[in-house]
Design a protein around this motif. Structure first.
Motif, short mmCIF file in Angstrom:
data_model
loop_
_atom_site.label_atom_id
_atom_site.label_comp_id
_atom_site.label_asym_id
_atom_site.label_seq_id
_atom_site.Cartn_x
_atom_site.Cartn_y
_atom_site.Cartn_z
N THR A 51 138.00 -38.77 -63.91
CA THR A 51 137.10 -38.94 -62.90
C THR A 51 137.51 -38.52 -61.53
O THR A 51 138.73 -38.65 -61.27
N GLN A 53 136.45 -39.38 -58.57
CA GLN A 53 136.50 -40.54 -57.77
C GLN A 53 138.15 -40.69 -57.53
O GLN A 53 138.86 -41.19 -58.28
N ASP A 54 138.33 -40.62 -55.98
CA ASP A 54 139.71 -41.26 -55.73
C ASP A 54 140.88 -40.33 -56.40
O ASP A 54 141.84 -40.85 -56.13
#
Length: 85
Positions: A51, A53-54
């Protein structure tokens, strides 16, 4: 959203395809770290999905290195052991 890295290692079909699939499943069970084998169209690939995200640059680099290393370590063996049909 995800980041995906993949590398082809063999084209299908191959001789003794069932044996190759078993071999790939056995590798997936422990030898491939975060980059297992899969099939895209008529190609056996090594891939990794993460993913976004981050995610940071070092994680992207690490995933790409793992995919490339697994592909490089296995492509010649697979091509020799399971020739094209």
């Amino acid at each position: 959203d995800t980041f995906t890295a993949w590398s082809p290692v063999h084209k299908l079909p191959v001789q003794n395809e069932a044996a190759m699939m078993r071999h790939l499943l056995e590798l997936n069970c422990g030898a491939t770290l975060e980059a297992p084998f899969g099939i895209i169209d008529q190609n056996v690939v090594v891939f990794s999905i993460r993913t976004l995200q981050d995610i940071n640059a070092s994680e992207i680099s690490r995933l790409m290195t793992i995919v490339a290393s697994n592909a490089d370590e296995n492509d010649d063996v697979l091509l020799k052991t399971y020739p094209a049909a």
